[in-house]
Write an enzyme that holds these catalytic residues in place. Structure first.
Site, PDB file in Angstrom:
ATOM      1  N   ASN A   6      38.106  35.676  39.164  1.00 52.09           N
ATOM      2  CA  ASN A   6      38.919  36.407  38.347  1.00 52.09           C
ATOM      3  C   ASN A   6      40.234  35.426  38.420  1.00 52.09           C
ATOM      4  O   ASN A   6      40.737  35.251  39.506  1.00 52.09           O
ATOM      5  CB  ASN A   6      39.202  37.741  39.058  1.00 52.09           C
ATOM      6  CG  ASN A   6      40.536  38.510  38.108  1.00 52.09           C
ATOM      7  OD1 ASN A   6      41.324  37.887  37.750  1.00 52.09           O
ATOM      8  ND2 ASN A   6      40.114  39.738  37.937  1.00 52.09           N
ATOM      9  N   HIS A   9      45.397  35.702  37.770  1.00 54.84           N
ATOM     10  CA  HIS A   9      46.769  35.219  38.250  1.00 54.84           C
ATOM     11  C   HIS A   9      47.223  33.714  38.068  1.00 54.84           C
ATOM     12  O   HIS A   9      48.350  33.310  38.201  1.00 54.84           O
ATOM     13  CB  HIS A   9      46.780  35.728  39.596  1.00 54.84           C
ATOM     14  CG  HIS A   9      46.723  37.021  39.919  1.00 54.84           C
ATOM     15  ND1 HIS A   9      47.710  37.940  39.150  1.00 54.84           N
ATOM     16  CD2 HIS A   9      45.972  37.810  40.529  1.00 54.84           C
ATOM     17  CE1 HIS A   9      47.393  39.197  39.306  1.00 54.84           C
ATOM     18  NE2 HIS A   9      46.528  39.167  40.171  1.00 54.84           N
ATOM     19  N   HIS A  49      40.804  39.724  32.674  1.00 54.11           N
ATOM     20  CA  HIS A  49      41.403  41.157  32.090  1.00 54.11           C
ATOM     21  C   HIS A  49      42.323  40.939  30.987  1.00 54.11           C
ATOM     22  O   HIS A  49      43.322  40.314  31.538  1.00 54.11           O
ATOM     23  CB  HIS A  49      41.865  41.809  33.433  1.00 54.11           C
ATOM     24  CG  HIS A  49      42.233  43.319  33.057  1.00 54.11           C
ATOM     25  ND1 HIS A  49      42.634  44.159  34.176  1.00 54.11           N
ATOM     26  CD2 HIS A  49      42.205  44.158  32.080  1.00 54.11           C
ATOM     27  CE1 HIS A  49      42.910  45.305  33.561  1.00 54.11           C
ATOM     28  NE2 HIS A  49      42.518  45.466  32.279  1.00 54.11           N
ATOM     29  N   ARG A  51      44.903  42.477  29.521  1.00 47.59           N
ATOM     30  CA  ARG A  51      45.589  43.926  29.410  1.00 47.59           C
ATOM     31  C   ARG A  51      46.312  44.348  28.251  1.00 47.59           C
ATOM     32  O   ARG A  51      46.638  43.391  27.397  1.00 47.59           O
ATOM     33  CB  ARG A  51      46.385  44.219  30.713  1.00 47.59           C
ATOM     34  CG  ARG A  51      45.908  43.794  31.926  1.00 47.59           C
ATOM     35  CD  ARG A  51      46.955  44.206  33.085  1.00 47.59           C
ATOM     36  NE  ARG A  51      47.141  45.393  33.330  1.00 47.59           N
ATOM     37  CZ  ARG A  51      46.753  46.429  34.284  1.00 47.59           C
ATOM     38  NH1 ARG A  51      46.069  45.677  35.252  1.00 47.59           N
ATOM     39  NH2 ARG A  51      47.293  47.412  34.195  1.00 47.59           N
ATOM     40  N   ARG A  55      50.172  40.874  30.179  1.00 47.48           N
ATOM     41  CA  ARG A  55      50.889  40.398  30.890  1.00 47.48           C
ATOM     42  C   ARG A  55      50.655  39.039  31.583  1.00 47.48           C
ATOM     43  O   ARG A  55      51.291  38.410  32.077  1.00 47.48           O
ATOM     44  CB  ARG A  55      51.180  41.436  32.209  1.00 47.48           C
ATOM     45  CG  ARG A  55      50.043  41.579  32.977  1.00 47.48           C
ATOM     46  CD  ARG A  55      50.500  42.603  34.211  1.00 47.48           C
ATOM     47  NE  ARG A  55      50.658  43.900  33.553  1.00 47.48           N
ATOM     48  CZ  ARG A  55      50.507  45.082  34.410  1.00 47.48           C
ATOM     49  NH1 ARG A  55      50.169  44.993  35.766  1.00 47.48           N
ATOM     50  NH2 ARG A  55      50.971  46.493  33.977  1.00 47.48           N
ATOM     51  N   GLU A  76      37.174  42.134  31.660  1.00 49.83           N
ATOM     52  CA  GLU A  76      37.672  43.477  31.941  1.00 49.83           C
ATOM     53  C   GLU A  76      38.491  44.146  30.895  1.00 49.83           C
ATOM     54  O   GLU A  76      39.465  43.337  30.460  1.00 49.83           O
ATOM     55  CB  GLU A  76      38.417  43.400  33.458  1.00 49.83           C
ATOM     56  CG  GLU A  76      37.860  43.072  34.467  1.00 49.83           C
ATOM     57  CD  GLU A  76      38.430  43.041  35.708  1.00 49.83           C
ATOM     58  OE1 GLU A  76      39.632  43.051  35.567  1.00 49.83           O
ATOM     59  OE2 GLU A  76      37.928  42.551  36.774  1.00 49.83           O
ATOM     60  N   THR A 107      44.903  47.244  38.830  1.00 57.47           N
ATOM     61  CA  THR A 107      44.187  48.411  38.548  1.00 57.47           C
ATOM     62  C   THR A 107      44.156  49.165  39.849  1.00 57.47           C
ATOM     63  O   THR A 107      43.395  48.945  40.940  1.00 57.47           O
ATOM     64  CB  THR A 107      42.805  47.800  38.180  1.00 57.47           C
ATOM     65  OG1 THR A 107      42.867  46.671  37.259  1.00 57.47           O
ATOM     66  CG2 THR A 107      42.096  48.950  37.506  1.00 57.47           C
ATOM     67  N   GLU A 157      31.006  48.686  39.094  1.00 55.92           N
ATOM     68  CA  GLU A 157      31.613  47.564  40.306  1.00 55.92           C
ATOM     69  C   GLU A 157      32.305  48.693  41.257  1.00 55.92           C
ATOM     70  O   GLU A 157      33.251  49.556  40.592  1.00 55.92           O
ATOM     71  CB  GLU A 157      32.644  46.767  39.415  1.00 55.92           C
ATOM     72  CG  GLU A 157      33.388  45.899  40.386  1.00 55.92           C
ATOM     73  CD  GLU A 157      34.206  44.761  39.789  1.00 55.92           C
ATOM     74  OE1 GLU A 157      33.975  44.332  38.588  1.00 55.92           O
ATOM     75  OE2 GLU A 157      35.281  44.623  40.505  1.00 55.92           O
ATOM     76  N   HIS A 196      37.965  43.908  44.079  1.00 52.02           N
ATOM     77  CA  HIS A 196      39.329  44.293  44.228  1.00 52.02           C
ATOM     78  C   HIS A 196      39.882  44.247  45.820  1.00 52.02           C
ATOM     79  O   HIS A 196      39.402  45.011  46.785  1.00 52.02           O
ATOM     80  CB  HIS A 196      39.973  45.763  43.767  1.00 52.02           C
ATOM     81  CG  HIS A 196      41.003  45.740  43.571  1.00 52.02           C
ATOM     82  ND1 HIS A 196      42.516  45.905  44.178  1.00 52.02           N
ATOM     83  CD2 HIS A 196      41.828  45.936  41.973  1.00 52.02           C
ATOM     84  CE1 HIS A 196      43.305  45.876  43.433  1.00 52.02           C
ATOM     85  NE2 HIS A 196      43.173  45.857  42.290  1.00 52.02           N
TER      86      HIS A 196
HETATM   87  N1  PXP Z   1      37.581  43.817  39.649  1.00 46.00           N
HETATM   88  C1  PXP Z   1      38.437  44.429  38.957  1.00 46.00           C
HETATM   89  C2  PXP Z   1      37.682  45.421  38.044  1.00 46.00           C
HETATM   90  C3  PXP Z   1      39.549  44.099  38.947  1.00 46.00           C
HETATM   91  O1  PXP Z   1      40.736  44.890  38.030  1.00 46.00           O
HETATM   92  C4  PXP Z   1      40.242  43.213  39.822  1.00 46.00           C
HETATM   93  C5  PXP Z   1      41.743  43.097  39.895  1.00 46.00           C
HETATM   94  O2  PXP Z   1      42.084  42.367  38.578  1.00 46.00           O
HETATM   95  C6  PXP Z   1      39.414  42.538  40.768  1.00 46.00           C
HETATM   96  C7  PXP Z   1      38.143  42.985  40.567  1.00 46.00           C
HETATM   97  C8  PXP Z   1      39.754  41.524  41.579  1.00 46.00           C
HETATM   98  O3  PXP Z   1      40.866  42.014  42.519  1.00 46.00           O
HETATM   99  P1  PXP Z   1      41.568  41.085  43.518  1.00 46.00           P
HETATM  100  O4  PXP Z   1      42.712  40.214  42.387  1.00 46.00           O
HETATM  101  O5  PXP Z   1      42.403  41.916  44.279  1.00 46.00           O
HETATM  102  O6  PXP Z   1      40.679  40.172  43.979  1.00 46.00           O
END
Ligand code: PXP
Length: 246
Positions: A6, A9, A49, A51, A55, A76, A107, A157, A196
């Site tokens: 992911n 960030h 994602h 959003r 953001r 996402e 999330t 998930e 997550h």
């Molecule tokens: N899975 C989903 C559905 C998420 O919303 C997120 C956060 O954006 C993640 C995984 C990844 O989480 P993290 O950034 O804490 O690894």
């Protein structure tokens, strides 16, 4: 076990300045470059994602990644007409339906698939008609797993946020919840993923959760990438995942 990286960030960092200059040719860091570096390190797919408040990831990031990154793309999205329309146009390989609250930092909970059955089912059907495989991001609860199967999603998930925040006795309870949900999902024919708050340290405890096909990890990888670069950060995580017993 596969790794979905992911890269939201990376866009968060860019938006710290780029939001003021949407057409700047020097906008950085680039999510596409991060995705290609993650691929070099062994990423199996890229997750973003988009959003409602944009953001971090922007629509143009999604289309650029779709066009230029050869890895499977996992989008996402919140269950809203706007986001479903974006997904239908983008045609990612996978779509993961998530709950979305404007005021949350990330999330915070799973999608209430059981409570929003008809609405989620309609969105899943629309996505699947475009050959997009659908996952539901749910809390590790048996009724949510059953609802995902009833809705016809291909994957779930499991939200590992509580697992990643838990300590001592609470951690054992969270692992038990994840284990029970994974077993039920697998028995119902669902592909079971998790995500997550997973990091290099807590990953080992997921060895106790069976049937995990894929982990989605963002924050820990982007943070580690600041020290060693994205390619090495992903490679380290892939190596740490190799011993998962299945
Ligand atoms: N899975 C989903 C559905 C998420 O919303 C997120 C956060 O954006 C993640 C995984 C990844 O989480 P993290 O950034 O804490 O690894």
């Amino acid at each position: 076990m596969l790794l979905g990286v992911n890269i939201d960030h990376v866009a968060t960092l860019r938006q710290a300045r780029y939001a003021l200059l949407p057409d700047s040719p020097n906008a950085e860091p680039s999510p596409l470059v991060a995705a290609m570096d993650a691929r070099e390190g062994g990423a199996d797919s890229i997750t973003i994602h988009v959003r409602g408040d944009r953001r971090h990831m922007q629509d143009r990031d999604a289309f650029e990644l779709r066009r230029a990154c050869p890895l499977p793309l996992n989008l996402e999205l919140g269950v809203t007409p706007e986001m479903v329309a974006l997904a239908l146009e983008l045609k990612p390989d996978f779509a993961c339906l998530v709950p979305e609250k404007r005021e949350e930092v990330t999330t915070e909970g799973g999608l209430d698939a059981a409570g929003r059955l008809a609405e989620v089912k309609a969105a899943v059907k629309q996505l699947q008609e475009k050959q997009i495989r659908v996952s539901l991001f749910i809390d590790p609860e048996i009724d949510q797993v059953a609802a995902a199967a009833e809705i016809g999603a291909e994957m779930i998930e499991l939200h590992t946020g509580c697992f990643s925040n838990a300590v001592n006795g609470g951690l054992e309870a969270e692992i038990s919840r994840l284990r029970a949900a994974a077993e039920r999902g697998h028995a119902l024919g669902l592909q079971v993923n998790a995500g997550h708050g997973i990091n290099y340290a807590n990953l080992r405890r997921l060895d106790e959760v069976p049937h995990l096909a894929e982990l989605n990890i963002g924050h820990a990888l982007v943070s580690r990438a600041l020290r060693v670069g994205m390619t090495a950060a992903v490679r380290e995580m892939k190596e740490a995942m190799e011993t998962y017993p299945g």
